[in-house]
Each structure stands twice: as structure tokens, then as C-alpha cells.
Design a protein around this motif. Structure first.
Motif, PDB file in Angstrom:
ATOM      1  N   PHE B  70       0.809  -1.197   0.110  1.00  0.00           N
ATOM      2  CA  PHE B  70      -0.028  -0.034  -0.023  1.00  0.00           C
ATOM      3  C   PHE B  70       0.784   1.378  -0.055  1.00  0.00           C
ATOM      4  O   PHE B  70       0.670   2.259  -0.874  1.00  0.00           O
ATOM      5  N   TRP B  71       1.795   1.329   0.819  1.00  0.00           N
ATOM      6  CA  TRP B  71       2.675   2.423   0.958  1.00  0.00           C
ATOM      7  C   TRP B  71       3.579   2.557  -0.125  1.00  0.00           C
ATOM      8  O   TRP B  71       3.939   3.794  -0.509  1.00  0.00           O
ATOM      9  N   ASN B  72       3.839   1.761  -0.924  1.00  0.00           N
ATOM     10  CA  ASN B  72       4.688   1.478  -2.207  1.00  0.00           C
ATOM     11  C   ASN B  72       3.720   2.308  -3.328  1.00  0.00           C
ATOM     12  O   ASN B  72       4.402   3.206  -3.926  1.00  0.00           O
ATOM     13  N   LEU B  73       2.535   1.869  -3.301  1.00  0.00           N
ATOM     14  CA  LEU B  73       1.672   2.342  -4.023  1.00  0.00           C
ATOM     15  C   LEU B  73       1.515   3.932  -3.981  1.00  0.00           C
ATOM     16  O   LEU B  73       1.716   4.801  -4.863  1.00  0.00           O
ATOM     17  N   VAL B  74       1.340   4.440  -2.760  1.00  0.00           N
ATOM     18  CA  VAL B  74       1.419   5.718  -2.474  1.00  0.00           C
ATOM     19  C   VAL B  74       2.509   6.474  -3.039  1.00  0.00           C
ATOM     20  O   VAL B  74       2.396   7.512  -3.762  1.00  0.00           O
ATOM     21  N   SER B  75       3.911   5.697  -2.400  1.00  0.00           N
ATOM     22  CA  SER B  75       4.974   6.583  -2.901  1.00  0.00           C
ATOM     23  C   SER B  75       5.025   6.732  -4.428  1.00  0.00           C
ATOM     24  O   SER B  75       5.467   7.768  -4.915  1.00  0.00           O
ATOM     25  N   ASN B  76       4.789   5.737  -5.358  1.00  0.00           N
ATOM     26  CA  ASN B  76       4.937   5.464  -6.761  1.00  0.00           C
ATOM     27  C   ASN B  76       4.010   6.596  -7.255  1.00  0.00           C
ATOM     28  O   ASN B  76       4.230   7.181  -8.378  1.00  0.00           O
ATOM     29  N   ALA B  81       9.372   8.153 -11.141  1.00  0.00           N
ATOM     30  CA  ALA B  81      10.136   7.010 -11.453  1.00  0.00           C
ATOM     31  C   ALA B  81       8.989   5.848 -11.455  1.00  0.00           C
ATOM     32  O   ALA B  81       9.308   4.626 -11.421  1.00  0.00           O
ATOM     33  N   ALA B  82       7.531   6.262 -11.375  1.00  0.00           N
ATOM     34  CA  ALA B  82       6.584   5.203 -11.017  1.00  0.00           C
ATOM     35  C   ALA B  82       6.509   4.214 -12.396  1.00  0.00           C
ATOM     36  O   ALA B  82       6.593   4.564 -13.260  1.00  0.00           O
ATOM     37  N   PRO B  83       6.396   2.874 -11.875  1.00  0.00           N
ATOM     38  CA  PRO B  83       6.391   2.078 -13.048  1.00  0.00           C
ATOM     39  C   PRO B  83       4.966   2.138 -14.066  1.00  0.00           C
ATOM     40  O   PRO B  83       5.008   2.013 -15.182  1.00  0.00           O
ATOM     41  N   THR B  84       3.865   2.801 -13.600  1.00  0.00           N
ATOM     42  CA  THR B  84       2.666   3.114 -14.396  1.00  0.00           C
ATOM     43  C   THR B  84       2.264   4.544 -14.204  1.00  0.00           C
ATOM     44  O   THR B  84       3.285   5.417 -14.231  1.00  0.00           O
ATOM     45  N   TRP B  85       1.154   4.733 -14.048  1.00  0.00           N
ATOM     46  CA  TRP B  85       0.687   6.471 -13.931  1.00  0.00           C
ATOM     47  C   TRP B  85       0.907   6.829 -12.489  1.00  0.00           C
ATOM     48  O   TRP B  85       0.856   6.389 -11.656  1.00  0.00           O
ATOM     49  N   SER B  86       1.377   8.244 -12.583  1.00  0.00           N
ATOM     50  CA  SER B  86       1.341   9.033 -11.208  1.00  0.00           C
ATOM     51  C   SER B  86       1.024  10.239 -11.651  1.00  0.00           C
ATOM     52  O   SER B  86       0.910  10.794 -12.852  1.00  0.00           O
TER      53      SER B  86
END
Lengths: 144, 154
Positions: B70-76, B81-86
Motif C-alpha cells: 500500500f505504501w509503495n503504491l502511495v509513494s509511486n 519513476a513510477a512504473p505506471t501512472w502517477s
């Protein structure tokens, strides 16, 4: 500020008229679920809040978020939360239909935003009118 | 209607729903507590530039894999450098034309070319910083509300 063409306004209003019965039905369910304070003749604050947010929102998603917040938040009284949970997904589904309709009515993103808000205001008018009609009807009944 | 209004009503709403639902999948057990989501929303509203830092700190304290995810997702969601949308990447899509293609540094650049390049780079950095300050609160408003909604369904 986006000014919608007369044609778009008419098409949106026609959609509201054509679906009035469906929206009214939801108003009836609001009455069944939230009720009102008969002894003090006070309607549910939840209905007032829904109407207020719908009429003042500049973003349609704020209306959806209001419903989600009422269903999800912990810091509210449990009874209110349970009531919203009983009805909220149907409200969200109804709002989703308005979103889809706005996309059908026009391809322009800004027009769609303005259309969504216009549709939402028509929708909430119908919902609240029916709720108030149910309140008035109930008040005509003799006190139990 | 401003761009943040439009995105908040469309892309941010869609992404918030998609990211939360994707993370949870069919799992009914929400990885974090409501209080943490309230905290995240508060940070995003008041100090949007610190959301990434907040997420990293929360991840360090996390005890379960789902919580870490969850926190990885929030950070991304606020990272370049997010692997998908940010949110930050969305900013790149809306960069003003003059800040889109900044010439690469090369040998033999005149002093004037270097000065111009540095100015564009600084303007771009400032523009993206301003974007984050305005758009991170808008996105996380949707994200946190949908997360609370899913949490309420448990």
C-alpha cells in the motif's frame, strides 16, 4: 465558466424528465431509509447535505465522494453509516448513469463536466421532491 | 473550470478507483487502518510535497506485506519513476510547449545557450513543483475517499 448551448441544455433536461420516475423512486427509498423527525417536523440532515453538496459542487466527483465518505467514515454515528451503506451503492450507480449520459450528450470534456453538474442538480431535485412529498404525506396521517 | 477541476473529475477519480481496487483485488481485508488514511489525506492537503516521505516512513514501520504494498503504491503515485501512472507523470503530459523539449547539454554551447538552457530547466522544475502542490491534494482526496469507502465495506 462553461456556457452550454441551448440544445445541450434541452437534451439534458429531457433526460431528467424521462427518468423522473426512477429518480423519484430513489427519493422514496431515502424516506424509507432516513425518515424524518415527525414530532419536531425536521427532515433528515443527510438529505439536506446531499442536496446542498449537489447544488454547490464544482466537480461532479465531489458528490460521489460525499456518498462514499458517508458510507466509509468511522467518525459518524453508526445508525447514519448503516443507512448510507444500505442505500449508497444505488446512489453511486445512479450518479454513474448521469456520468455516462453526459459523455453520450457531448464529446467535449469541459461541456461534459458542466452537463454532469446540470444532470446532478436535476436528479437531486427529483429525489428531494419525492422525499419531501413522502414527509408531507406522512404528516397528514394521524399521530400513532 | 480549471485543469485541476477537470482532471479531478475524470482522470484522478478513475485512477484512484483503479489503483485502490487493483491493490485490494478480491481481498476483503484492507491492509491499513482508517486513521492512517485520514493521516495521508491530511498530509496531502497540507503538505503535498511530503507525501512521498510520509509514505516511505510508514513503509519502514509496516509489518505486513500488504501494508508495504500500500505504501509503495502511495509513494509511486507521486513519483517520477513510477512504473505506471502517477500524478507527477500526468504533469509531464500537460507541460507547456516551451518546457517540453529542453535542448540537451552539449560541448561547444555558447554562454547564451547555456544560460537559456539553465533557465528552461529551472522553469520546468518550478512548474512541475507547482503542479505537484496543486494536483497531489486533488488526487489523494479521491484516492483516500475511495480507500475509506472500500474499508467501510469490510
Amino acid at each position: 465558466m462553461i456556457v452550454l448551448s441551448n440544445e445541450l441544455i434541452q437534451r439534458a433536461d429531457r433526460y431528467i424528465d424521462e427518468n423522473h420516475e426512477t429518480f423519484s423512486c430513489l427519493g422514496g427509498r431515502f424516506f424509507d431509509t432516513f425518515g424524518y423527525d415527525r414530532s419536531n417536523n425536521v427532515i433528515s440532515t443527510q438529505i439536506r447535505n446531499l442536496q446542498q453538496i449537489t447544488c454547490s459542487a464544482t466537480r461532479f466527483a465531489d458528490i460521489e465522494d460525499f456518498v462514499k465518505n458517508q458510507m466509509g467514515k468511522e467518525r459518524t454515528n453508526e445508525q447514519t453509516q448503516q443507512r448510507w451503506r444500505a442505500l449508497g451503492d444505488d446512489v453511486l450507480q445512479g450518479l454513474e448513469q448521469l456520468r455516462i449520459k453526459s459523455q453520450e450528450l457531448d464529446g467535449d470534456a469541459d461541456n461534459q463536466m458542466a452537463l454532469r453538474l446540470r444532470l446532478a442538480r436535476g436528479w437531486v431535485r427529483a429525489v428531494v421532491s419525492e422525499y419531501l412529498y413522502c414527509v408531507a404525506h406522512d404528516q397528514m396521517e394521524p399521530t400513532p | 473550470m480549471t485543469l485541476v477541476d477537470r482532471l479531478s473529475d475524470t482522470t484522478y477519480r478513475e485512477q484512484a478507483v483503479k489503483q485502490v481496487d487493483q491493490l485490494l483485488g478480491d481481498n476483503d481485508q484492507f491492509p491499513i487502518k482508517a486513521a492512517q488514511i485520514y493521516g495521508l489525506r491530511q498530509i496531502a492537503r497540507q503538505q503535498p510535497e511530503t507525501v512521498n516521505e510520509f509514505a516511505n516512513r510508514q513503509r519502514e514501520r509496516a509489518q505486513h506485506e500488504a501494508e508495504i504494498d500500500f505504501w509503495n503504491l502511495v509513494s509511486n503515485l507521486c513519483s517520477d519513476a513510477a512504473p505506471t501512472w502517477s500524478v507527477h507523470k500526468e504533469g509531464h503530459v500537460h507541460l507547456p510547449v516551451e518546457l517540453q523539449n529542453i535542448p540537451a547539454r552539449r560541448q561547444g554551447m555558447t554562454h547564451e545557450e547555456q544560460r537559456h538552457r539553465n533557465e528552461l530547466t529551472r522553469n520546468r522544475r518550478e512548474w512541475l513543483g507547482q503542479w505537484d502542490n496543486e494536483h497531489i491534494p486533488a488526487f489523494f482526496e479521491r484516492f483516500c475517499t475511495h480507500a475509506l469507502y472500500r474499508l467501510g465495506k469490510e
